[in-house]
Structure formats: C-alpha cells, structure tokens
Scaffold this motif. Sequence first.
Motif, PDB file in Angstrom:
ATOM      1  N   UNK A 188      -1.022  45.662  24.431  1.00 46.51           N
ATOM      2  CA  UNK A 188      -0.361  44.707  25.329  1.00 46.51           C
ATOM      3  C   UNK A 188      -1.353  43.906  26.173  1.00 46.51           C
ATOM      4  N   UNK A 189      -2.234  44.635  26.894  1.00 45.94           N
ATOM      5  CA  UNK A 189      -3.111  43.950  27.846  1.00 45.94           C
ATOM      6  C   UNK A 189      -4.314  43.298  27.188  1.00 45.94           C
ATOM      7  N   UNK A 198      -5.098  39.334  26.618  1.00 46.11           N
ATOM      8  CA  UNK A 198      -6.469  38.837  26.671  1.00 46.11           C
ATOM      9  C   UNK A 198      -6.738  37.789  25.598  1.00 46.11           C
ATOM     10  N   UNK A 199      -6.247  38.030  24.384  1.00 49.34           N
ATOM     11  CA  UNK A 199      -6.509  37.095  23.291  1.00 49.34           C
ATOM     12  C   UNK A 199      -5.918  35.720  23.577  1.00 49.34           C
ATOM     13  N   UNK A 200      -4.674  35.700  24.103  1.00 52.10           N
ATOM     14  CA  UNK A 200      -4.027  34.424  24.414  1.00 52.10           C
ATOM     15  C   UNK A 200      -4.766  33.711  25.551  1.00 52.10           C
ATOM     16  N   UNK A 232      -9.630  44.632  33.179  1.00 50.44           N
ATOM     17  CA  UNK A 232      -8.752  45.312  32.226  1.00 50.44           C
ATOM     18  C   UNK A 232      -9.545  45.820  31.025  1.00 50.44           C
ATOM     19  N   UNK A 233     -10.501  45.018  30.546  1.00 48.58           N
ATOM     20  CA  UNK A 233     -11.279  45.425  29.371  1.00 48.58           C
ATOM     21  C   UNK A 233     -12.179  46.619  29.681  1.00 48.58           C
ATOM     22  N   UNK A 234     -12.753  46.637  30.874  1.00 49.14           N
ATOM     23  CA  UNK A 234     -13.559  47.789  31.274  1.00 49.14           C
ATOM     24  C   UNK A 234     -12.698  49.055  31.300  1.00 49.14           C
ATOM     25  N   UNK A 252       0.759  47.195  16.886  1.00 45.29           N
ATOM     26  CA  UNK A 252       1.687  47.205  18.015  1.00 45.29           C
ATOM     27  C   UNK A 252       1.664  45.875  18.755  1.00 45.29           C
ATOM     28  N   UNK A 253       0.496  45.225  18.788  1.00 42.19           N
ATOM     29  CA  UNK A 253       0.406  43.924  19.451  1.00 42.19           C
ATOM     30  C   UNK A 253       1.291  42.884  18.779  1.00 42.19           C
ATOM     31  N   UNK A 254       1.548  43.047  17.478  1.00 39.61           N
ATOM     32  CA  UNK A 254       2.418  42.107  16.770  1.00 39.61           C
ATOM     33  C   UNK A 254       3.830  42.107  17.361  1.00 39.61           C
ATOM     34  N   UNK A 255       4.262  43.265  17.857  1.00 40.35           N
ATOM     35  CA  UNK A 255       5.598  43.342  18.460  1.00 40.35           C
ATOM     36  C   UNK A 255       5.682  42.495  19.718  1.00 40.35           C
TER      37      UNK A 255
END
Length: 336
Positions: free
Chosen positions: A237-238, A243-245, A17-19, A45-48
């Motif tokens: 989102x991804x 990824x962070x979680x 996904x990161x690539x 947007x990730x905060x949502x």
Amino acid sequence: MWISWMIIAVMVGIECVEAGLNTLTKVAMTSGMSDFVFVVYSNSLALLFLLPSTLIYHRIFLLGLLSCTAQILLYTGIGFSSPTVASAMTGLIPAFTFVLALITRMEKLDLKVKSSQAKSIGTIVSIVGAYIVIFYQGPPIMFSQSLPILHSPSESPLSNWIIGGFLLATSSFVISVLYIVQTWIIKDYPAEMVVTLIARVFVAILSAIIALIVESDPKAWTLRPDMELVTIVYSAFLMVTIRSVIHAWACRTKGPVFVTTFRPLGMVFAVFMGVTFLKDTLHVGSVIGAIIIALGLYSVMWGKAKEVEIIENSFICRINSSSEEVPLLQNKSIDV
C-alpha cells in the motif's frame, strides 16, 4: 509556490516510509520470510489498490523489468547486510541519476552558473553525509539494548557484508535507470496511475517467475499472520502503490534528479527508527552525517529553485518584449 512545498513535504514523508519498510523487511526475513516471495506478494497485493484507479491498458515492460530487478537486489541485499546499509547505499542514487540525466540531456550542467554548481556540490555533499553515517560511528550518544531477533552488523560475516553492499549498490544504479525511464515515459504519457498499474502487473509476473525458480520450498508461499503479513501489506500500500505514483508524479513535474535528491534522507530516518524501535545505539557520526545530508539537500534544492527562477524571469522578459513590439507593428501597418 505551495505546490513545490507540497511536493517537498510528500517526498520527505515517502523517504520516512521507505526507511520503515527496510526495517520491517529485515525483521520479517529474520523470522523466516523469503525475500523472493515477499516481492511477489507485495506487488500482487498492490494491484488490488491500483486496479480500481484505472482500467486503461498500456505496455510498460521495461519499467516493470527495472522495478522487479531493483526490488529483488534491494531486499536480497538487506538480507545479507542491514537496513542501515541499505539506506546508506541509496545515497548513491542521486549521483547515478544526476550522471544519467546529464547523458540523456534531461539536466544541463554549466559549472559557470551558480545553480549548476549548487546542484553538483549538493549531490556530492549528500553522498558524503550518507557514508559518514555508515563508515564513521564516533562515540555513542545514546545506549540501547538491541532486539534479540536482529543481529548487529558486526555479527554478520564479512563475506555476506560485501555481497550485501554490492547488491545494494547495483540496486541503486538500477533504480537510477528506472527514474530516467519513468520520466521519459511519464513526459509522453502523463498518467501516473496507468503507468504505475501496468508496471506493477509486469513486476508481479516477472517476480513470480523468478520466485518459482528460486524457491523450491512450497512452505515459503504460506503467509503467516505475523510481522510477515504486516510487512507485505505495508509495502503493497505505502510503497509499491503510494510511493510509485508519487514518484511518477514528481518525475513529471520536477524531473528525476529532484526526486532522487531526497533519497539520502532515508539514511537519517533509518538511524532514527533503529534507535527508537530496534533499540540501536546512536553515535556522533550519525548526527554529523545527518547534518551534512541536510546541507546537501538544501544546496540542491536552492540550485533547482534558482533554475526555475531564471526560466520564469526569461519567460516574463519574452512576454514583455513581445507586448512592446505589437503596438509598433500595428502603428506601422496603419501608416502604410
């Protein structure tokens, strides 16, 4: 055992996904998207996605500062160079993290033990494989016509290439520090959602301040319903959320070195996506490098598995020895 395999599968998926994000980012920035504004919108947007998961507040300013710095360096470096170079430079992350983990005593190194030898050799081999992909092309295997919106690495000025490589290398070091700090926090406070949420709040605030200073053109803040919007949603989102979680969870369960072991896989995925979607040319060097990276990853995972096996065996031995001693103590007390 199935948990370990699940973690491995998830980590491989995250690198793929990161690539993909690196490739999308290059396309969007080539179309005119500001890399500074991208970091702001992506994290905001990730905060949502993260806010509904938890309402508990916890200050993690340092983690947010490191994340903001790493993202800005990464995407600015991609703008100067290419997604392939960005993925190759992430091969430095396992080495940086391994050294930092040794300094902070999160990892132990005893070169007399096979597991430590396997981890050390595997880390070096993975890095070598990543740099073979970028520095050795070899004869082409597949020919494709590049997309017109992208410029090949040879068309970029050498000065930009050097600046991009330096920024990406610095970003890799900051990311390694981030993994160490994140593991330290998540061990004391095992709540991945909370840690990720508050870190994103700080990243959104810090990146907004930096973008307001750097971006003087108000039009840079206008979102266009094209690849720019797709890239931001993809990242929010991804990457920033999922990824962070997952990385926080993996750092808590397996440690930072295990998480960074998968980073060189991004090189392989970047080459595959470049050939498939961006119509790049596949060379022998890419195949050789991918094979070497796979061998390095296997070596590190074998070393980690051996360490877990040794710990489990010593724990079982302690339980068995203690259980054998208890009846003797009990009989002695009865005789008395």
